[in-house]
Design an enzyme around this catalytic site. Structure first.
Site, mmCIF file in Angstrom:
data_model
loop_
_atom_site.group_PDB
_atom_site.id
_atom_site.type_symbol
_atom_site.label_atom_id
_atom_site.label_comp_id
_atom_site.label_asym_id
_atom_site.label_seq_id
_atom_site.Cartn_x
_atom_site.Cartn_y
_atom_site.Cartn_z
ATOM 1 N N LYS A 41 85.108 25.279 88.793
ATOM 2 C CA LYS A 41 84.554 26.042 89.823
ATOM 3 C C LYS A 41 85.381 27.534 90.056
ATOM 4 O O LYS A 41 84.651 28.531 90.197
ATOM 5 C CB LYS A 41 84.533 25.313 91.174
ATOM 6 C CG LYS A 41 83.934 24.106 91.167
ATOM 7 C CD LYS A 41 84.146 23.015 92.284
ATOM 8 C CE LYS A 41 83.174 21.742 92.098
ATOM 9 N NZ LYS A 41 83.371 20.976 93.187
ATOM 10 N N GLN B 55 87.550 19.094 97.487
ATOM 11 C CA GLN B 55 87.082 18.495 96.569
ATOM 12 C C GLN B 55 87.087 16.817 96.708
ATOM 13 O O GLN B 55 87.990 16.285 97.354
ATOM 14 C CB GLN B 55 88.001 18.653 95.390
ATOM 15 C CG GLN B 55 87.703 18.155 93.920
ATOM 16 C CD GLN B 55 86.142 18.386 93.585
ATOM 17 O OE1 GLN B 55 85.678 19.620 93.553
ATOM 18 N NE2 GLN B 55 85.610 17.525 92.760
ATOM 19 N N ASP C 293 79.457 23.997 100.695
ATOM 20 C CA ASP C 293 79.319 22.762 99.621
ATOM 21 C C ASP C 293 78.320 21.634 100.304
ATOM 22 O O ASP C 293 78.163 20.510 99.715
ATOM 23 C CB ASP C 293 80.689 22.089 99.407
ATOM 24 C CG ASP C 293 80.830 20.977 98.320
ATOM 25 O OD1 ASP C 293 80.139 21.289 97.283
ATOM 26 O OD2 ASP C 293 81.709 20.028 98.362
HETATM 27 N N1 LIG Z 1 83.306 18.452 97.141
HETATM 28 C C1 LIG Z 1 82.486 18.015 96.025
HETATM 29 N N2 LIG Z 1 83.243 16.865 95.278
HETATM 30 C C2 LIG Z 1 82.680 16.559 94.263
HETATM 31 C C3 LIG Z 1 81.281 17.157 93.978
HETATM 32 C C4 LIG Z 1 80.666 18.314 94.749
HETATM 33 O O1 LIG Z 1 79.798 18.548 94.369
HETATM 34 N N3 LIG Z 1 81.280 18.385 95.574
HETATM 35 N N4 LIG Z 1 80.728 16.630 92.791
HETATM 36 C C5 LIG Z 1 81.400 15.970 91.648
HETATM 37 C C6 LIG Z 1 82.051 16.537 90.443
HETATM 38 N N5 LIG Z 1 81.601 17.872 90.286
HETATM 39 C C7 LIG Z 1 82.011 18.692 91.028
HETATM 40 O O2 LIG Z 1 82.797 18.670 92.085
HETATM 41 C C8 LIG Z 1 81.255 18.064 88.996
HETATM 42 C C9 LIG Z 1 80.980 17.335 88.060
HETATM 43 C C10 LIG Z 1 80.681 17.940 86.654
HETATM 44 C C11 LIG Z 1 80.228 19.166 86.550
HETATM 45 C C12 LIG Z 1 79.934 19.545 85.049
HETATM 46 O O3 LIG Z 1 79.341 20.680 85.213
HETATM 47 N N6 LIG Z 1 80.284 18.657 84.288
HETATM 48 C C13 LIG Z 1 79.705 19.275 82.821
HETATM 49 C C14 LIG Z 1 80.778 18.523 81.802
HETATM 50 C C15 LIG Z 1 82.061 18.675 82.078
HETATM 51 C C16 LIG Z 1 83.147 19.347 81.218
HETATM 52 O O4 LIG Z 1 82.389 20.424 80.509
HETATM 53 O O5 LIG Z 1 84.005 19.226 81.017
HETATM 54 C C17 LIG Z 1 78.191 19.128 82.387
HETATM 55 O O6 LIG Z 1 77.653 18.210 83.125
HETATM 56 O O7 LIG Z 1 77.906 19.882 81.755
HETATM 57 C C18 LIG Z 1 80.322 19.676 87.482
HETATM 58 C C19 LIG Z 1 80.494 19.345 88.973
HETATM 59 C C20 LIG Z 1 82.466 14.938 92.648
HETATM 60 N N7 LIG Z 1 83.075 15.622 93.637
#
Ligand SMILES: Nc1nc2c(c(=O)[nH]1)N[C@@H](CN(C=O)c1ccc(C(=O)N[C@@H](CCC(=O)O)C(=O)O)cc1)CN2
Length: 296
Positions: free
Chosen positions: A69, A113, A136
């Protein structure tokens, strides 16, 4: 999207389903391109949009997501302030930290998070975030306002799912959407958002009896269950649209992608599906919060 192909064994044309891969990177790039103009406008007026992220404890996956992020912010010219608190932090200490960010006019968005360590009251901490800075979409007030169709930033992953459906102009009105999972920042808000787009929504969860049967009836499946490859190929109705919001270790989604591919009309992969759109949505909300704070 049916496709007619010649079947050599039968010696005739037959219909097959050509799955459409919903490209999260394309949707994310589109969102970021739209946000860039507002970032420039703010910076020209002397304001740098700023997101504060709070990470409690040392969960490596959470640390990775927070880093992703912060990097995404930097690429778009958004400032990010990273607060890292030890795993022993109490609910009261965390809330005090959030209150200081609420009062800081240089911070436009606050992200705590998830998950926080078990001894912390996560709901109380989320609800300490002021509604204006809840980019968020995790506060009870934000959830309620969204569910009732009033303005507030929606949770980022549910908003990402809707953005993908909108970007590819996939019809939602009148469709039967089955959401697997009822978490407060994913399953529940995405169910409400699909309902607000006139889908008929079924929310399945750990106590649902015959869950597969609900999935088999779905035109749209949203997998938000947190179990790797949970949705099997033979659960999916031919031609269904499948959105995988799973982010299990090893970049494995909640959908058995390979097994579902022959049945679906459209599907998000993991990685490069819902994940990048979630982060782009967070940036969009942060910039929108900064614009609003400046009176735009
Ligand atoms: N406060 C929050 N916590 C969490 C959220 C959220 O939206 N708000 N979501 C999830 C996890 N998350 C963001 O926090 C998240 C997970 C994965 C990805 C992502 O882009 N993954 C990539 C692959 C990862 C990589 O390249 O290493 C993909 O899918 O292409 C984004 C956000 C839990 N907690």
């Amino acid at each position: 999207m049916p496709l007619y192909v010649f079947n050599w064994e039968k010696g005739m044309m037959s219909m097959t389903i050509r799955p459409f891969i919903l490209d999260g990177n394309e949707v994310a790039a589109n969102i970021k391109a739209l946000v860039e103009g507002d970032v420039k406008k703010l910076i020209a007026g002397g304001i740098i949009p700023c997101l504060a992220t709070i990470l409690v404890g040392d969960d490596p996956a959470s640390a990775t997501y927070v880093r992703m992020k912060a990097n995404a912010c930097k690429r778009l010219g958004i400032q990010s302030v990273r607060i890292e608190l030890p795993g022993e932090t109490t609910t009261e200490q965390l809330i005090r930290e959030i209150q200081q960010l609420n009062e800081n006019p240089g911070v436009h968005g606050i992200l705590l998070q998830h998950p926080v360590p078990h001894h912390i009251d996560e709901r109380a901490a989320f609800d300490a975030i002021s509604i204006e800075k809840d980019v968020d979409g995790v506060t009870t007030q934000g959830f309620a306002q969204n569910a009732f169709g009033f303005a507030a930033f929606p949770s980022c992953t549910p908003a990402a799912i809707i953005a993908i459906l909108d970007h590819y102009r996939l019809p939602v009105l009148g469709k039967h959407a089955v959401v697997i999972g009822r978490s407060p920042i994913l399953g529940k808000p995405v169910s409400a958002m699909l309902l607000n787009k006139d889908a008929t929504v079924t929310t399945c969860h750990s106590k649902t009896v015959n869950l597969e049967e609900f999935v088999r009836a779905a035109d749209i499946v949203v997998a938000a269950v947190g179990k790797p490859r949970f949705v099997k190929g033979d659960w999916v109705k031919p031609g269904a649209v499948v959105l995988d919001a799973g982010y299990n270790p090893g970049n494995i989604g909640d959908v058995d992608y390979e097994a579902c591919l022959p049945h679906v009309s459209a599907i998000t992969p993991v990685p490069a599906g819902v994940g990048p759109v979630t982060i782009a949505t967070l940036l969009k909300h942060t910039v929108a919060a900064a614009m609003k704070a400046q009176g735009y």
